[in-house]
Design a protein around this motif. Structure first.
Motif, mmCIF file in Angstrom:
data_model
loop_
_atom_site.group_PDB
_atom_site.id
_atom_site.type_symbol
_atom_site.label_atom_id
_atom_site.label_comp_id
_atom_site.label_asym_id
_atom_site.label_seq_id
_atom_site.Cartn_x
_atom_site.Cartn_y
_atom_site.Cartn_z
ATOM 1 N N VAL A 155 -16.404 -13.842 -3.707
ATOM 2 C CA VAL A 155 -17.456 -13.896 -3.140
ATOM 3 C C VAL A 155 -18.645 -14.268 -2.361
ATOM 4 O O VAL A 155 -19.289 -14.252 -3.283
ATOM 5 C CB VAL A 155 -17.281 -12.000 -2.672
ATOM 6 C CG1 VAL A 155 -18.458 -11.563 -3.540
ATOM 7 C CG2 VAL A 155 -17.429 -12.381 -1.017
ATOM 8 N N PHE A 156 -18.823 -15.079 -1.508
ATOM 9 C CA PHE A 156 -19.879 -15.812 -1.313
ATOM 10 C C PHE A 156 -20.592 -16.455 -1.762
ATOM 11 O O PHE A 156 -21.785 -16.617 -2.193
ATOM 12 C CB PHE A 156 -20.928 -14.806 -0.579
ATOM 13 C CG PHE A 156 -19.928 -13.977 0.753
ATOM 14 C CD1 PHE A 156 -20.071 -15.040 1.492
ATOM 15 C CD2 PHE A 156 -20.283 -12.485 0.561
ATOM 16 C CE1 PHE A 156 -19.253 -13.636 2.921
ATOM 17 C CE2 PHE A 156 -19.610 -11.488 1.476
ATOM 18 C CZ PHE A 156 -19.137 -12.448 2.572
ATOM 19 N N GLY A 157 -19.623 -16.976 -2.941
ATOM 20 C CA GLY A 157 -20.410 -18.398 -3.834
ATOM 21 C C GLY A 157 -21.015 -17.023 -5.242
ATOM 22 O O GLY A 157 -21.723 -18.204 -6.003
ATOM 23 N N THR A 158 -21.644 -15.928 -5.398
ATOM 24 C CA THR A 158 -22.133 -15.027 -5.975
ATOM 25 C C THR A 158 -21.657 -15.240 -7.408
ATOM 26 O O THR A 158 -22.728 -14.678 -9.040
ATOM 27 C CB THR A 158 -22.098 -13.701 -6.156
ATOM 28 O OG1 THR A 158 -21.149 -12.696 -5.477
ATOM 29 C CG2 THR A 158 -22.946 -13.698 -4.244
ATOM 30 N N GLY A 159 -20.237 -15.767 -7.575
ATOM 31 C CA GLY A 159 -19.414 -14.497 -8.999
ATOM 32 C C GLY A 159 -18.966 -13.749 -9.945
ATOM 33 O O GLY A 159 -18.186 -13.429 -10.132
ATOM 34 N N ILE A 160 -19.069 -12.477 -8.540
ATOM 35 C CA ILE A 160 -18.411 -11.586 -8.233
ATOM 36 C C ILE A 160 -17.282 -11.782 -7.506
ATOM 37 O O ILE A 160 -16.892 -12.060 -6.667
ATOM 38 C CB ILE A 160 -19.579 -10.435 -7.724
ATOM 39 C CG1 ILE A 160 -20.558 -10.705 -8.360
ATOM 40 C CG2 ILE A 160 -18.966 -9.464 -7.371
ATOM 41 C CD1 ILE A 160 -21.812 -9.683 -7.446
ATOM 42 N N ASN A 161 -16.996 -11.330 -8.513
ATOM 43 C CA ASN A 161 -15.342 -10.903 -8.538
ATOM 44 C C ASN A 161 -14.730 -9.819 -7.589
ATOM 45 O O ASN A 161 -14.201 -8.603 -8.699
ATOM 46 C CB ASN A 161 -13.591 -11.473 -8.880
ATOM 47 C CG ASN A 161 -14.551 -12.684 -9.469
ATOM 48 O OD1 ASN A 161 -14.415 -13.718 -8.666
ATOM 49 N ND2 ASN A 161 -14.136 -12.770 -11.043
ATOM 50 N N PRO A 162 -15.396 -9.175 -6.319
ATOM 51 C CA PRO A 162 -14.157 -7.398 -5.607
ATOM 52 C C PRO A 162 -12.878 -7.557 -6.099
ATOM 53 O O PRO A 162 -11.996 -8.078 -6.081
ATOM 54 C CB PRO A 162 -15.215 -7.219 -4.339
ATOM 55 C CG PRO A 162 -14.799 -9.196 -4.693
ATOM 56 C CD PRO A 162 -15.153 -9.655 -5.334
ATOM 57 N N PHE A 163 -12.943 -6.128 -6.060
ATOM 58 C CA PHE A 163 -11.273 -5.638 -5.955
ATOM 59 C C PHE A 163 -10.572 -4.412 -5.216
ATOM 60 O O PHE A 163 -12.025 -3.378 -4.730
ATOM 61 C CB PHE A 163 -9.895 -5.534 -7.025
ATOM 62 C CG PHE A 163 -10.816 -4.842 -7.838
ATOM 63 C CD1 PHE A 163 -10.494 -3.280 -8.180
ATOM 64 C CD2 PHE A 163 -11.921 -4.770 -8.967
ATOM 65 C CE1 PHE A 163 -10.762 -2.315 -9.059
ATOM 66 C CE2 PHE A 163 -12.049 -4.475 -9.953
ATOM 67 C CZ PHE A 163 -11.725 -2.962 -9.866
ATOM 68 N N ILE A 164 -10.072 -3.863 -4.355
ATOM 69 C CA ILE A 164 -9.635 -2.245 -4.031
ATOM 70 C C ILE A 164 -8.462 -2.787 -4.301
ATOM 71 O O ILE A 164 -7.526 -2.820 -4.486
ATOM 72 C CB ILE A 164 -10.020 -2.440 -2.770
ATOM 73 C CG1 ILE A 164 -9.890 -0.608 -1.754
ATOM 74 C CG2 ILE A 164 -9.736 -3.783 -1.728
ATOM 75 C CD1 ILE A 164 -10.499 -0.267 -0.944
ATOM 76 N N GLU A 165 -7.365 -0.893 -4.493
ATOM 77 C CA GLU A 165 -6.754 -0.932 -4.442
ATOM 78 C C GLU A 165 -6.080 0.822 -4.010
ATOM 79 O O GLU A 165 -7.156 1.161 -4.624
ATOM 80 C CB GLU A 165 -6.254 -0.815 -6.429
ATOM 81 C CG GLU A 165 -5.851 -2.154 -6.745
ATOM 82 C CD GLU A 165 -5.491 -2.284 -8.268
ATOM 83 O OE1 GLU A 165 -4.166 -2.890 -8.583
ATOM 84 O OE2 GLU A 165 -4.887 -1.164 -8.829
ATOM 85 N N VAL A 166 -5.127 1.249 -3.513
ATOM 86 C CA VAL A 166 -4.694 2.099 -3.037
ATOM 87 C C VAL A 166 -3.213 2.538 -3.599
ATOM 88 O O VAL A 166 -2.502 1.219 -3.184
ATOM 89 C CB VAL A 166 -4.866 1.990 -1.304
ATOM 90 C CG1 VAL A 166 -4.781 3.616 -1.148
ATOM 91 C CG2 VAL A 166 -6.150 1.683 -1.312
ATOM 92 N N THR A 167 -3.178 3.926 -3.218
ATOM 93 C CA THR A 167 -2.254 4.270 -4.369
ATOM 94 C C THR A 167 -1.514 5.349 -3.324
ATOM 95 O O THR A 167 -2.420 6.274 -3.067
ATOM 96 C CB THR A 167 -1.825 4.782 -6.033
ATOM 97 O OG1 THR A 167 -2.186 3.208 -6.415
ATOM 98 C CG2 THR A 167 -1.072 4.591 -6.660
ATOM 99 N N LEU A 168 -0.213 5.471 -3.121
ATOM 100 C CA LEU A 168 0.053 6.815 -2.188
ATOM 101 C C LEU A 168 1.572 7.487 -2.393
ATOM 102 O O LEU A 168 2.557 6.743 -1.776
ATOM 103 C CB LEU A 168 -0.481 7.062 -0.394
ATOM 104 C CG LEU A 168 -1.524 5.631 -0.285
ATOM 105 C CD1 LEU A 168 -0.719 5.999 1.449
ATOM 106 C CD2 LEU A 168 -2.303 7.463 -0.143
ATOM 107 N N PHE A 169 1.714 7.374 -3.602
ATOM 108 C CA PHE A 169 2.579 8.235 -4.533
ATOM 109 C C PHE A 169 3.452 9.788 -4.425
ATOM 110 O O PHE A 169 2.291 10.117 -3.870
ATOM 111 C CB PHE A 169 3.268 8.362 -5.996
ATOM 112 C CG PHE A 169 3.137 6.404 -6.151
ATOM 113 C CD1 PHE A 169 3.661 5.551 -5.208
ATOM 114 C CD2 PHE A 169 2.780 5.196 -6.894
ATOM 115 C CE1 PHE A 169 3.531 3.967 -5.441
ATOM 116 C CE2 PHE A 169 2.729 3.877 -7.741
ATOM 117 C CZ PHE A 169 3.011 3.754 -6.386
ATOM 118 N N LYS A 170 4.741 9.423 -4.290
ATOM 119 C CA LYS A 170 5.670 10.702 -4.238
ATOM 120 C C LYS A 170 6.592 11.080 -5.085
ATOM 121 O O LYS A 170 6.549 10.376 -5.860
ATOM 122 C CB LYS A 170 5.948 11.472 -2.831
ATOM 123 C CG LYS A 170 6.980 10.749 -2.245
ATOM 124 C CD LYS A 170 7.619 10.819 -1.731
ATOM 125 C CE LYS A 170 8.300 11.993 -1.179
ATOM 126 N NZ LYS A 170 9.258 12.346 -0.109
#
Length: 395
Positions: A155-170
């Motif tokens: 991201v923005f050439g920083t080399g850092i790879n961010p992520f987000i995950e959301v789980t909504l299970f029943k």
């Protein structure tokens, strides 16, 4: 091919004789991807001195990001310094997504040309206690919730790879009880340096149980992770060593624990295309009691197969998996056509041991088909403490 060889020779000669800088980077061949995204993923920057290792790694970063089928580098003189021309050929970036608890959907690796990987799936199947042919679990349709996430590279050439995950299970099955609902949010980032990757993440997870409300819980989990080696480096070396470890601290009402997991893999090509792979896993809970979704249940589709999932739940354990296979085509990777798809008959041996005298052994066979669509399909049959069991994996 001549173009590639000449480019590599020119780059190598330039870097070993001169120490000039990159003063301009031009990106060609892109129709969808933003040029700055290509530069960010490469990791190269205007104003830095040319370095042969960084150039090779930049090319490899672009080849392995999943956005391009071909990548070419060229150097051109620019008043004694250098202009770098990156030429890419874009690939199809829509792919089938298979997530946790049998969620299925689609992903897009290059959303609006930004390099953002957006994916999501619906859990609309679950397995019942009924059996087909006496041993195959019978599936049924139902609405089981959503799982979706997003990530991006450098991201923005920083080399850092961010992520987000959301789980909504029943109605999530878990060991002897049934979790009526399981919701979680994962936020984190990884940072590669050389052949190593470091990562940090925060997870908030909550669950409700059918058996009794007193088992309901919410927990926050802080995790630090470290990985080494290259899991996909099958063709470049005869042997390949890679692994990872993570340390997690969980806290919430009535919950406080510290837990560590680690795995080490060694892949070795014996002769021709015949290979053997060793995977050693270990885990320990230093103190406290982890919630059920974080316990060491050595069963299911990824660990000690052939055994009841409740058979092994130690506070610490060691697991060894030996796998031998014979790919039936020339390529070890995903191929672009049916004729070049990879078929791999496999033999598995597994053994696990932990505290409280837990011990288990199992043996299995599988047949993996790495399809042209990027989906690996593998039916497996294992024999262990509960007799023969059938497994079906999608990757």
């Amino acid at each position: 091919m001549k173009r590639i060889l000449l480019s590599v020779i020119f780059i190598f000669f330039s870097l070993t004789v001169f120490a000039n800088k990159i003063v301009e980077i031009e990106v060609t061949g892109v129709d969808k991807t933003l040029p700055q995204v290509v530069i960010n993923i490469s990791g190269l920057k205007i104003g830095e001195e040319l370095d042969i290792e960084r150039v090779y790694r930049a090319k490899r970063n672009l080849e392995e990001c999943g956005l391009f089928t071909d990548v070419y580098f060229q150097l051109r003189d620019s008043n004694g310094d250098y202009k770098l021309v990156i030429t890419v050929q874009e690939s199809s970036t829509i792919y089938p997504y298979f997530g946790k608890y049998m969620s299925m959907g689609l992903g897009e690796r290059n959303l609006l040309g930004t390099g953002v990987n957006l994916y999501g799936g619906v859990r609309f199947l679950r397995l019942t206690d009924k059996k087909i042919l006496g041993f195959l679990p019978q599936p049924e349709f139902f609405w089981g919730g959503l799982r979706f996430g997003a990530s991006t590279l450098s991201v923005f050439g920083t080399g850092i790879n961010p992520f987000i995950e959301v789980t909504l299970f029943k109605d999530v099955p878990w060991q002897a009880d049934t979790i009526l609902s399981l919701s979680s949010v994962d936020l984190g980032a990884t940072y590669p340096f050389g052949d190593y990757v470091a990562g940090l993440s925060y997870t908030f997870e909550s669950a409700t149980f059918e058996a009794t409300d007193s088992n309901d819980y919410s927990v926050s989990i802080l995790t630090g992770a470290f990985a080494f080696g290259d899991e996909d480096n099958y063709q470049e070396k005869r042997g390949n060593l890679y692994g990872q470890t993570n340390l997690s601290f969980g806290f919430g009402e009535g919950i406080c624990y510290l837990q560590q997991k680690a795995s080490v893999n060694y892949w070795y090509r014996i002769i021709g295309r015949i290979y053997i792979e060793s995977e050693t896993r270990a885990g320990v809970t230093y103190f406290g009691v982890a919630p059920v979704t974080r316990s060491f249940y050595l069963g299911g589709s990824t660990d000690l197969k052939g055994w009841n999932p409740n058979a092994f739940n130690p506070r610490f354990y060691a697991l060894e998996i030996l796998q031998a296979g014979v790919p039936l085509t020339e390529s070890f990777g995903i191929a672009p056509s049916d004729d070049m798809s990879v078929f791999i008959p496999k033999l598995y041996l597994m053994a696990a041991a932990g505290d409280n005298a837990t011990l288990g052994l199992s043996i299995g066979i599988g047949f993996e088909w790495r399809t042209p669509l990027g989906v690996g399909v593998e039916p497996q049959v294992f024999f262990g403490g509960d007799g023969f069991k059938f497994y079906f994996e999608l990757r």
